[in-house]
Motif scaffolding. Structure first.
Motif, short mmCIF file in Angstrom:
data_model
loop_
_atom_site.label_atom_id
_atom_site.label_comp_id
_atom_site.label_asym_id
_atom_site.label_seq_id
_atom_site.Cartn_x
_atom_site.Cartn_y
_atom_site.Cartn_z
N ARG A 197 -19.54 -23.41 23.78
CA ARG A 197 -18.97 -23.49 22.44
C ARG A 197 -19.07 -24.89 21.83
O ARG A 197 -19.25 -25.89 22.54
N ASN A 198 -18.91 -24.92 20.50
CA ASN A 198 -18.79 -26.19 19.78
C ASN A 198 -17.32 -26.36 19.37
O ASN A 198 -16.44 -25.74 19.96
N ASP A 199 -17.06 -27.21 18.37
CA ASP A 199 -15.67 -27.50 17.99
C ASP A 199 -15.14 -26.59 16.89
O ASP A 199 -14.06 -26.84 16.34
N ASP A 200 -15.86 -25.55 16.55
CA ASP A 200 -15.42 -24.64 15.48
C ASP A 200 -14.08 -24.01 15.85
O ASP A 200 -13.85 -23.59 16.99
N TRP A 201 -13.18 -23.93 14.86
CA TRP A 201 -11.85 -23.35 15.07
C TRP A 201 -11.92 -21.94 15.66
O TRP A 201 -11.09 -21.55 16.47
N GLY A 202 -12.92 -21.18 15.25
CA GLY A 202 -13.01 -19.78 15.65
C GLY A 202 -13.10 -19.56 17.16
O GLY A 202 -12.78 -18.46 17.64
N TRP A 203 -13.51 -20.57 17.91
CA TRP A 203 -13.59 -20.39 19.36
C TRP A 203 -12.21 -20.25 19.99
O TRP A 203 -12.07 -19.71 21.10
N ILE A 204 -11.18 -20.71 19.28
CA ILE A 204 -9.81 -20.44 19.73
C ILE A 204 -9.56 -18.93 19.77
O ILE A 204 -8.91 -18.40 20.69
N LEU A 205 -10.09 -18.24 18.78
CA LEU A 205 -9.93 -16.79 18.71
C LEU A 205 -10.69 -16.10 19.84
O LEU A 205 -10.23 -15.10 20.40
N VAL A 206 -11.85 -16.65 20.18
CA VAL A 206 -12.62 -16.12 21.31
C VAL A 206 -11.85 -16.33 22.60
O VAL A 206 -11.74 -15.42 23.44
N ALA A 207 -11.28 -17.54 22.77
CA ALA A 207 -10.50 -17.83 23.98
C ALA A 207 -9.31 -16.90 24.09
O ALA A 207 -8.97 -16.42 25.19
N LEU A 208 -8.67 -16.62 22.97
CA LEU A 208 -7.52 -15.71 22.96
C LEU A 208 -7.96 -14.30 23.35
O LEU A 208 -7.27 -13.61 24.12
N THR A 209 -9.09 -13.88 22.83
CA THR A 209 -9.63 -12.56 23.15
C THR A 209 -9.94 -12.43 24.63
O THR A 209 -9.70 -11.38 25.25
N LEU A 210 -10.46 -13.51 25.22
CA LEU A 210 -10.83 -13.50 26.64
C LEU A 210 -9.66 -13.79 27.57
O LEU A 210 -9.82 -13.78 28.79
N ASN A 211 -8.48 -14.04 27.00
CA ASN A 211 -7.30 -14.41 27.79
C ASN A 211 -7.48 -15.76 28.48
O ASN A 211 -6.87 -16.02 29.52
N ASN A 212 -8.31 -16.61 27.90
CA ASN A 212 -8.53 -17.94 28.45
C ASN A 212 -7.45 -18.92 28.03
O ASN A 212 -7.31 -19.99 28.63
N ILE A 213 -6.72 -18.58 26.98
CA ILE A 213 -5.57 -19.37 26.57
C ILE A 213 -4.41 -18.41 26.30
O ILE A 213 -4.62 -17.22 26.06
#
Length: 310
Positions: A197-213
Motif C-alpha cells: 500500500r501507499n499512504d492513501d486514506w482508503g487503505w485504512i478501510l482495507v485494513a478494517l475489512t481484513l481485520n488488520n486493525i
C-alpha cells in the motif's frame, strides 16, 4: 422504502438473537462515533432555483437546455433528491442523447432502485459514447454485482482496478465482488495488495475489512485525519459501510444492519457507500428471509417425518 418498516420489525427476533451473543459489541455501540449529519447546501439550493428560472425561458437552444437539466439534476442528487434528479437527467437525454456522463448518472439511479437491466443499458450507452469513462465502468461492475451477474462483474471491476492498482477503493471493490466466488483467494490477494500500500486514506478501510486493525484504531484514524465536520461525515460513511460489509460477510446481520444505518445517517448523498447501503440492507432482508423460509421447510419436513413414523 416500502419494505423498510417490515424489515425492521420482521427481523427483530432473528437479529436480537445474533446481538445477544455479543454483549461487548452492544456496549461498544452505545455511543457510536458520529458527525453532525450533513445539511442541505444553501449554494446548491440557490443554483437549483436559478436554473429553474432559466429553464422557463423559451429561447434556449436544445443543447443549452440539456446542459441546464443535467446541472440541476446534479444539484438535486447532491441534495438527496434522487427522483427529481432522475427527471432532469431524462429530460437532458431527450434533448441531447450523446452524453456519457448523464447515462452514467441514470445507471446509478436504476441500480439504487434495483432495476438492473435498465442500469446495464444506461452504463452500456455511457461506455459506447465514452469508452474511457472509468466511473461508468466501475458503476456497471457494481450493478452487475448487485444483479448477481458475478463473472461479468469481476471482469469489469478487474479492468477498472488495472487502470490504477494503487487505488485502495478499486482493490476493495474487486475483493468484495471476487470473494463471492472465491473467498480465500480474494482475501489472500487483498492482503498482498494491502502490504504494498501507499499512504492513501482508503487503505485504512482495507485494513478494517481484513481485520488488520481494530474498529477503535479505524475511528482514531478518522478523527485524526478529519479537518472539519464534512470530512468527518464522509469518512464515517465509508468506515461504517465497509465495516457493515465485513459484519455481513461474517453473518453478523444485527451489527451489519446497524452499521449500514449509520452510514446512511451521515447524509453524504454523493458517496457510493451511502447509495449502496440501501441495497445492502435489501440483500440482508432477502438473505435472512430465505434462511427463515428454509428453516421453516426443514422443520415442517421433520414434523411430517415424525408424524409418519408414529
Amino acid at each position: 422504502m416500502k419494505w423498510f418498516q417490515f424489515f425492521s420489525l420482521g427481523l427483530l427476533v432473528t437479529l436480537t438473537g445474533c446481538a445477544s451473543n455479543s454483549a461487548d459489541m452492544d456496549k461498544q455501540w452505545l455511543n457510536p462515533p458520529m458527525a453532525v449529519p450533513l445539511q442541505a447546501n444553501v449554494q446548491y439550493e440557490i443554483q437549483v432555483a436559478r436554473l429553474s428560472q432559466l429553464l422557463q425561458r423559451t429561447d434556449l437552444e436544445d443543447n443549452v437546455r440539456a446542459k441546464m437539466h443535467f446541472e440541476r439534476g446534479s444539484y438535486y442528487n447532491s441534495l438527496g433528491l434522487r427522483d427529481l434528479a432522475q427527471l432532469d437527467f431524462n429530460q437532458s437525454l431527450q434533448l441531447n442523447p450523446a452524453q456519457s456522463v448523464v447515462f452514467n448518472q441514470v445507471g446509478q439511479y436504476f441500480t439504487q432502485i434495483g432495476d438492473f437491466d435498465s442500469a446495464y443499458e444506461a452504463f452500456d450507452s455511457s461506455l459506447e459514447l465514452d469508452p474511457a469513462n472509468s466511473y461508468a465502468l466501475r458503476n456497471r461492475a457494481i450493478a452487475l454485482y448487485y444483479g448477481d451477474r458475478l463473472p461479468l462483474a469481476i471482469e469489469g471491476m478487474t479492468t477498472y482496478y488495472k487502470e490504477n492498482p494503487t487505488d485502495p477503493y478499486r482493490a476493495l471493490w474487486l475483493y468484495i465482488i471476487s470473494r463471492e466466488v472465491g473467498p480465500m483467494e480474494a482475501s489472500i490477494t487483498l492482503e498482498k495488495r494491502y502490504q504494498a500500500r501507499n499512504d492513501d486514506w482508503g487503505w485504512i478501510l482495507v485494513a478494517l475489512t481484513l481485520n488488520n486493525i481494530t474498529e477503535e484504531e479505524a475511528f482514531k484514524a478518522v478523527l485524526a485525519g478529519s479537518r472539519d465536520n464534512t470530512v468527518l461525515a464522509e469518512r464515517l460513511t465509508e468506515v461504517y459501510f465497509y465495516l457493515a460489509k465485513r459484519h455481513q460477510i461474517e453473518g453478523q446481520y444485527a451489527a451489519a444492519v446497524s452499521m449500514y444505518k449509520l452510514a446512511i445517517a451521515q447524509n453524504v448523498f454523493d458517496y457510493a457507500e451511502h447509495k449502496y447501503a440501501f441495497l445492502e440492507l435489501t440483500k440482508i432482508f432477502e438473505q435472512v428471509r430465505a434462511e427463515q423460509l428454509q428453516k421453516a421447510k426443514e422443520e415442517q419436513a421433520q414434523k411430517e417425518a415424525a408424524d409418519s413414523e408414529s
